[in-house]
Scaffold this motif. Structure first.
Motif, mmCIF file in Angstrom:
data_model
loop_
_atom_site.group_PDB
_atom_site.id
_atom_site.type_symbol
_atom_site.label_atom_id
_atom_site.label_comp_id
_atom_site.label_asym_id
_atom_site.label_seq_id
_atom_site.Cartn_x
_atom_site.Cartn_y
_atom_site.Cartn_z
ATOM 1 N N HIS A 11 0.791 -1.223 0.000
ATOM 2 C CA HIS A 11 0.000 0.000 0.000
ATOM 3 C C HIS A 11 0.828 1.281 0.000
ATOM 4 C CE1 HIS A 11 -3.514 -2.480 0.481
ATOM 5 N NE2 HIS A 11 -2.872 -3.139 1.438
ATOM 6 N N THR A 12 2.151 1.157 0.012
ATOM 7 C CA THR A 12 3.016 2.342 -0.058
ATOM 8 C C THR A 12 4.066 2.129 -1.153
ATOM 9 O OG1 THR A 12 4.547 1.504 1.626
ATOM 10 C CG2 THR A 12 2.690 2.838 2.417
ATOM 11 N N ASP A 13 4.871 3.149 -1.393
ATOM 12 C CA ASP A 13 5.829 3.128 -2.499
ATOM 13 C C ASP A 13 7.219 2.616 -2.111
ATOM 14 O OD1 ASP A 13 6.744 5.247 -0.970
ATOM 15 O OD2 ASP A 13 6.960 6.614 -2.657
ATOM 16 N N TRP A 14 7.341 1.865 -1.036
ATOM 17 C CA TRP A 14 8.651 1.427 -0.560
ATOM 18 C C TRP A 14 9.433 0.659 -1.613
ATOM 19 C CZ3 TRP A 14 10.225 -3.649 0.056
ATOM 20 C CH2 TRP A 14 9.237 -4.630 -0.046
ATOM 21 N N ARG A 15 8.761 -0.187 -2.407
ATOM 22 C CA ARG A 15 9.455 -0.937 -3.457
ATOM 23 C C ARG A 15 10.070 0.014 -4.477
ATOM 24 N NH1 ARG A 15 5.283 -4.373 -2.228
ATOM 25 N NH2 ARG A 15 5.779 -6.597 -2.083
ATOM 26 N N ASP A 16 9.264 0.958 -4.926
ATOM 27 C CA ASP A 16 9.744 1.928 -5.919
ATOM 28 C C ASP A 16 10.937 2.721 -5.389
ATOM 29 O OD1 ASP A 16 7.714 1.167 -7.690
ATOM 30 O OD2 ASP A 16 6.358 2.743 -6.985
ATOM 31 N N ARG A 17 10.896 3.082 -4.123
ATOM 32 C CA ARG A 17 11.992 3.867 -3.531
ATOM 33 C C ARG A 17 13.282 3.052 -3.476
ATOM 34 N NH1 ARG A 17 9.387 5.986 1.791
ATOM 35 N NH2 ARG A 17 11.484 6.794 2.135
ATOM 36 N N ILE A 18 13.182 1.764 -3.159
ATOM 37 C CA ILE A 18 14.380 0.914 -3.137
ATOM 38 C C ILE A 18 14.902 0.709 -4.554
ATOM 39 C CG2 ILE A 18 15.219 -1.436 -2.704
ATOM 40 C CD1 ILE A 18 13.362 -1.452 -0.208
ATOM 41 N N ILE A 19 14.026 0.411 -5.479
ATOM 42 C CA ILE A 19 14.431 0.174 -6.868
ATOM 43 C C ILE A 19 15.068 1.441 -7.449
ATOM 44 C CG2 ILE A 19 13.567 -0.280 -9.200
ATOM 45 C CD1 ILE A 19 11.475 -2.175 -7.792
ATOM 46 N N GLN A 20 14.457 2.592 -7.200
ATOM 47 C CA GLN A 20 15.012 3.856 -7.702
ATOM 48 C C GLN A 20 16.371 4.146 -7.073
ATOM 49 O OE1 GLN A 20 12.493 7.287 -7.174
ATOM 50 N NE2 GLN A 20 14.054 8.696 -7.916
ATOM 51 N N GLY A 21 16.485 3.946 -5.769
ATOM 52 C CA GLY A 21 17.760 4.201 -5.096
ATOM 53 C C GLY A 21 18.867 3.307 -5.617
ATOM 54 N N THR A 108 14.374 -7.150 7.457
ATOM 55 C CA THR A 108 13.032 -6.641 7.680
ATOM 56 C C THR A 108 13.050 -5.125 7.554
ATOM 57 O OG1 THR A 108 13.377 -6.659 10.070
ATOM 58 C CG2 THR A 108 12.231 -8.554 9.117
ATOM 59 N N LEU A 109 11.927 -4.591 7.120
ATOM 60 C CA LEU A 109 11.747 -3.157 6.939
ATOM 61 C C LEU A 109 10.430 -2.789 7.608
ATOM 62 C CD1 LEU A 109 12.369 -0.386 5.608
ATOM 63 C CD2 LEU A 109 11.332 -1.287 3.497
ATOM 64 N N MET A 126 18.767 -10.706 9.124
ATOM 65 C CA MET A 126 20.160 -10.276 9.168
ATOM 66 C C MET A 126 20.281 -8.801 9.517
ATOM 67 S SD MET A 126 21.976 -12.952 8.418
ATOM 68 C CE MET A 126 20.801 -13.918 9.333
ATOM 69 N N ALA A 127 19.193 -8.043 9.332
ATOM 70 C CA ALA A 127 19.173 -6.621 9.671
ATOM 71 C C ALA A 127 17.720 -6.166 9.769
ATOM 72 C CB ALA A 127 19.906 -5.791 8.614
ATOM 73 N N TRP A 128 17.514 -5.101 10.528
ATOM 74 C CA TRP A 128 16.222 -4.434 10.589
ATOM 75 C C TRP A 128 16.437 -3.016 10.095
ATOM 76 C CZ3 TRP A 128 14.693 -1.357 15.391
ATOM 77 C CH2 TRP A 128 13.531 -0.607 15.148
ATOM 78 N N ALA A 129 15.762 -2.657 9.024
ATOM 79 C CA ALA A 129 15.835 -1.307 8.481
ATOM 80 C C ALA A 129 14.522 -0.587 8.761
ATOM 81 C CB ALA A 129 16.111 -1.339 6.982
ATOM 82 N N LYS A 130 14.632 0.728 8.957
ATOM 83 C CA LYS A 130 13.433 1.529 9.203
ATOM 84 C C LYS A 130 12.990 2.294 7.965
ATOM 85 C CE LYS A 130 15.264 2.263 13.699
ATOM 86 N NZ LYS A 130 16.102 3.218 14.357
ATOM 87 N N THR A 131 13.901 2.444 6.980
ATOM 88 C CA THR A 131 13.573 3.230 5.785
ATOM 89 C C THR A 131 14.089 2.514 4.533
ATOM 90 O OG1 THR A 131 15.639 4.478 5.744
ATOM 91 C CG2 THR A 131 13.834 5.389 7.094
ATOM 92 N N PRO A 132 13.455 2.771 3.409
ATOM 93 C CA PRO A 132 13.984 2.236 2.151
ATOM 94 C C PRO A 132 15.412 2.716 1.876
ATOM 95 C CG PRO A 132 11.717 2.913 1.837
ATOM 96 C CD PRO A 132 12.141 3.397 3.210
ATOM 97 N N GLN A 133 15.756 3.938 2.318
ATOM 98 C CA GLN A 133 17.105 4.451 2.106
ATOM 99 C C GLN A 133 18.143 3.597 2.850
ATOM 100 O OE1 GLN A 133 14.441 6.256 3.026
ATOM 101 N NE2 GLN A 133 14.133 7.636 1.305
#
Length: 146
Positions: A11-21, A108-109, A126-133
């Motif tokens: 429901h959010t753009d997190w995939r797009d933000r990771i792919i773009q980055g 995990t994100l 292996m890691a917990w991320a809070k942001t796509p960045q």
């Protein structure tokens, strides 16, 4: 070339933000994902015939969707599993468990406010991320450090 599977919340753009980055940094990464069109995913089993009971429609569609998910998780080098706050992502938790069983590393994100319900899922990550960045920064490190 790293194969990265993007699992979870749609429901959010997190995939797009990771792919773009990753694209902006020209990282040697290709991405795959479950079907993110909710209606198409729910209708995947309709090709096998209509069902009067919602349970059986969902059952058939989930089986067909699982072919894609299972195959792509088995082929990936790393999975990113996103948990949002709007809906319970049981499928994402299942994907994390499948990765853990296969020995496939996953990150995990999610936001800090759902740490408690995800403690077991995060425990195997292996890691917990809070942001796509942050995910992009991890991908950058993994794929470019010698």
């Amino acid at each position: 070339m790293w194969q990265v599977y993007l699992s979870g919340e749609i429901h959010t753009d997190w995939r797009d933000r990771i792919i773009q980055g990753a694209s902006e940094k020209q990282l040697p990464v290709t991405f795959s994902s479950a079907v993110t069109d909710h209606e198409a995913s729910d209708a995947a089993g309709d090709v096998l015939g209509t069902e009067p009971e919602p349970f059986w429609r969902d059952h058939k569609s989930s089986k067909i969707n699982a072919i894609r998910t299972k195959t792509l998780i088995e082929q990936c080098d790393l999975a990113i599993i996103r948990f949002g706050d709007k809906y319970k992502q049981w499928n994402a938790a299942f994907d994390a468990g499948y990765c853990a069983a296969l020995g496939t590393p996953y990150i995990t994100l999610h936001d800090a406010d759902i740490i408690h319900p995800l403690k077991e899922v995060d425990g195997s990550a292996m890691a917990w991320a809070k942001t796509p960045q942050q995910v992009v920064a991890i991908l950058d490190y993994l794929t470019t450090q010698q």
